[in-house]
Design an enzyme around this catalytic site. Structure first.
Site, short mmCIF file in Angstrom:
data_model
loop_
_atom_site.label_atom_id
_atom_site.label_comp_id
_atom_site.label_asym_id
_atom_site.label_seq_id
_atom_site.Cartn_x
_atom_site.Cartn_y
_atom_site.Cartn_z
N CYS A 2 -2.74 -4.11 7.77
CA CYS A 2 -3.90 -4.92 7.13
C CYS A 2 -5.08 -4.10 7.36
CB CYS A 2 -4.03 -6.01 8.09
SG CYS A 2 -2.89 -7.41 8.20
N ARG A 27 -3.93 -1.37 1.88
CA ARG A 27 -3.42 -1.79 3.09
C ARG A 27 -2.66 -3.36 3.13
NH1 ARG A 27 -4.39 1.86 7.29
NH2 ARG A 27 -3.49 0.08 8.80
N TRP A 75 -2.24 -8.24 4.92
CA TRP A 75 -0.81 -7.87 4.67
C TRP A 75 0.01 -8.88 5.32
CZ3 TRP A 75 3.86 -5.28 6.00
CH2 TRP A 75 4.65 -4.99 4.91
N ASN A 99 -4.97 -6.32 13.28
CA ASN A 99 -4.01 -5.56 12.53
C ASN A 99 -2.80 -5.27 13.46
OD1 ASN A 99 -4.04 -2.17 11.02
ND2 ASN A 99 -2.57 -3.78 10.89
N GLY A 100 -1.58 -5.40 13.10
CA GLY A 100 -0.65 -5.15 14.14
C GLY A 100 0.22 -6.53 14.05
N GLU A 478 20.56 8.82 -3.19
CA GLU A 478 19.15 8.76 -3.00
C GLU A 478 18.48 9.80 -2.97
OE1 GLU A 478 16.96 6.57 -3.33
OE2 GLU A 478 15.21 7.05 -2.28
N LYS A 482 15.70 10.98 -5.52
CA LYS A 482 14.16 11.59 -5.20
C LYS A 482 13.91 12.66 -6.12
CE LYS A 482 12.89 8.83 -3.85
NZ LYS A 482 13.50 7.62 -3.81
N GLU A 485 13.22 12.09 -9.62
CA GLU A 485 12.07 11.41 -10.05
C GLU A 485 10.70 12.29 -10.14
OE1 GLU A 485 12.62 6.82 -8.21
OE2 GLU A 485 12.44 8.39 -6.81
N HIS A 501 37.59 16.08 -8.29
CA HIS A 501 38.29 15.27 -9.43
C HIS A 501 37.45 15.67 -10.98
CE1 HIS A 501 41.10 13.88 -6.79
NE2 HIS A 501 40.22 13.42 -5.99
N LYS A 597 5.86 1.93 -10.47
CA LYS A 597 6.14 1.66 -9.37
C LYS A 597 6.82 -0.03 -9.16
CE LYS A 597 6.03 1.93 -4.91
NZ LYS A 597 7.10 2.92 -4.53
#
Ligand code: G6P
Length: 602
Positions: A2, A27, A75, A99-100, A478, A482, A485, A501, A597
């Site tokens: 946050c 945030r 958030w 925040n936390g 993955e 990356k 992308e 193979h 995104k």
């Protein structure tokens, strides 16, 4: 994540708070709020959704005399994004922004409720303001009450608290979440990062964990567990773009470095030496569930694939994984004894959302693992586990993937325990390894420096094969994604045992093989696979704790006591490699060509 802003002084407080929150909106933007005390009069505004709604709500309000003010952009972690759950949270005469995550909030809430305090929100934060008023009502002065309050809090926090009982003062505390104090003659500012105070304050003090204190005009006092402390002021940087990225060249780089913190946030209150707990699953019963189906896209699909090894191995549940866009049109056979899991960073991916609707229609129970509360997928699912990665700005997903993997590992262990498929000894081994993950994600200068140097050798060639076995196969997928992308180089992920193979026909010195060679998972098998490639002259970059003599290049990893620790560490290496190659090629790392995104179209 946050964002927090505070200000003490004679200037227009509403504008300082709103402009500051604007800088921190990345945030979180589920809701926003502010509280101002001016002339002993307290004003409070909250609005759901983006900051523009709070701006609209406060447009008639002015605050141009001396006063104190706090603001917050949220958030959500505990409780939905409603106005009641928005900060600042109020007691009878005090307000707090936070925040936390307060880990022991349930225990505190129970204690306070038993004593007659009434809670209006579902948040962990509200306990702070009631606790403060409890101690203040018992006769302590405001600072002592605040000090006693923070001594009771467990978990991560950055807190600003104001009270009508001492209306010229902001009380502050930091532990695990960011907070700084800005200074400009007698004016005092607070913020979660530099950007809100650039152009306003001239000096700054970055608070350390465990520090707290109080601020009045021109008078700030700082304490820690050893008592009063000197305030270490520095000149403030003036470049906003630099400040937002906190010194990193790209958001993606910053997000790779944040992984240790966000994975640890994702574990708070869920994983401990005592076991695994997901409050959000209390209403989701596993009764009658015998198997799992997971649907996702992109990076989230790779997390799904990796987790299928864990669900089958640990929880002994049949687990199938499908790319959402394929699942939708294959006329899938769905049984009500299957738990349908979706994984999504954004919670808005059209294919994943539609797959979920199909599963619900077929009568399946649904669970989502998502980074965005109140997103379409979260709203549509029977239950949701939030990944607490914070806003991810880089289009190539990094920290969201790390937190997804952590949730999935925790979940597979929880299911294993509930189904009695894991011994106590194995369970505690898993937890011991899990608690070390945040440490394994800390990136040393040595490692990053080595990858930067190495990257110059991997800018050309006719392709990359990332290879691995077991959970390291989805990680290879993955890693290759990356690189594709952000570097626009051709890369594929492959199961190491499958190279012979077909793909091995491509092997020559211009074929780069990135070999994930964990010590704790089928090391000898993958070694043989890499030897086969090396014999055909492929260029090998080995990532492993063990030196490998046939490797042309070698990146040594440290954590070789558990496959998942190796997984997280190798994940970081592949992310940094893609980043450094992309930077050398001069690409826009954060906004790569042709990508988005959040993909809300089919
Ligand atoms: C887009 C993004 C990817 C992401 C995928 C799935 O393609 O560029 O980074 O992995 O969507 O997104 P989700 O938000 O559902 O995880």
């Amino acid at each position: 994540m946050c964002g927090i802003v505070g200000y003490i002084g004679p200037k227009e407080k509403k504008e300082i708070i709103l402009d500051g929150l604007q800088e921190l909106e990345y945030r979180g933007y589920d809701s926003a709020g502010m509280a101002v005390i001016e002339d002993h009069k307290l004003q409070n505004f909250k609005a759901v959704g983006k900051l523009v709604n709070l701006r609209e709500k406060t447009k008639e309000y002015n605050s141009d005399g001396f006063g104190i003010s706090i603001g917050h952009t949220r958030w959500a972690t505990h409780g939905k994004p409603t106005e009641l759950n928005a900060h600042p949270h109020l007691g009878k005469y005090s307000y707090v922004v936070h925040n936390g995550i307060i880990e022991n909030y349930q225990e505190l809430k129970q204690e306070l409720s038993d004593e007659g305090f009434v809670f209006l929100s579902q948040t962990d934060t509200e306990t702070i303001v009631h606790l403060f008023e409890k101690y203040h009502n018992s006769g302590l002065n405001s600072f002592d009450a605040f000090q006693k309050t923070i001594q009771r809090l467990e978990g991560a926090f950055a807190i600003l608290l104001i009270t009508e009982a001492q209306s010229d003062t902001i009380f502050f505390a930091k532990n695990g979440s960011p907070m700084l104090i800005g200074f400009d003659s007698n004016d005092v500012y607070f913020a979660s990062s530099d950007t809100p105070i650039i152009g306003k304050a001239h000096e700054v003090c970055y608070l350390n964990d465990g520090e707290y204190g109080y601020a009045r005009p021109g008078d700030v006092k700082l304490f820690d567990s050893n008592g009063s402390k000197e305030i270490n002021k520095k000149p403030l940087v003036t470049n906003k773009a630099m400040a937002q990225k906190e010194g990193y060249r790209f958001f993606m780089e910053k997000e790779i470095y944040e992984q240790s913190t966000v994975v640890s946030d994702t574990m708070i209150g869920r994983a401990s030496a005592n076991g695994i707990k997901f409050e959000e699953l209390s209403s989701l019963s596993l009764e009658g569930i015998t198997s799992i189906k997971i649907c996702a896209c992109g990076t989230s699909y790779h997390a799904a694939l990796a987790s299928s090894y864990l669900f089958e191995r640990l929880a002994k549940m049949r687990c199938s994984v499908e790319i959402a866009s394929e699942f939708r049109y294959k006329e899938p056979l769905l049984d009500p004894d299957t738990l349908f899991i979706t994984i999504s960073q954004s919670g808005e991916t059209a294919d994943t959302l539609e797959a979920l609707k199909m599963a619900k229609k077929a009568g399946l129970k649904s669970l989502t693992i998502c980074n965005m509360d109140n997103s379409s997928i979260v709203r549509e699912s029977d239950a949701a586990i939030l990944t607490r990665a914070g806003i991810e700005k880089g289009v190539a997903s990094t920290k969201a993937f790390a937190t997804q993997m952590m949730v999935l590992w925790m979940l597979s262990l929880k299911f294993a325990k509930e189904r009695g498929t894991i011994s106590d000894e194995k369970f505690s081994e898993e937890i011991t390894a899990m608690l070390q993950v945040p440490k394994s994600l800390i990136i040393s200068d040595k490692l990053h420096g080595k990858i930067t140097r190495l990257s110059k050798r991997y800018l050309h060639g006719h392709g990359f094969f990332y290879i691995g076995r077991d959970i390291f196969y989805p990680l290879a997928l993955e890693g290759a994604l990356k690189l594709k992308e952000i570097s626009y180089l051709h890369a594929e992920g492959y199961p190491a045992g499958e190279m012979k193979h077909g793909p091995i026909a491509l092997a020559d010195a211009e074929l780069f093989t990135i070999a994930l060679m964990p010590q704790t998972s089928h090391y000898d098998k993958i070694k043989s696979n890499v030897e086969e490639l090396s014999a055909r002259d492929a260029t090998i970059l080995s990532i492993s704790p063990l030196p490998f003599e046939l490797a042309d290049d070698f990146i040594q990893t440290d954590h070789a006591t558990h496959p998942m620790l190796e997984f997280f560490e190798m994940m970081v290496v592949t992310q940094l490699l893609a980043l450094e190659i992309s930077i050398r090629l001069g690409n826009d790392v954060d906004m790569p060509r042709n990508l988005a995104k959040s993909v809300t179209v089919e």
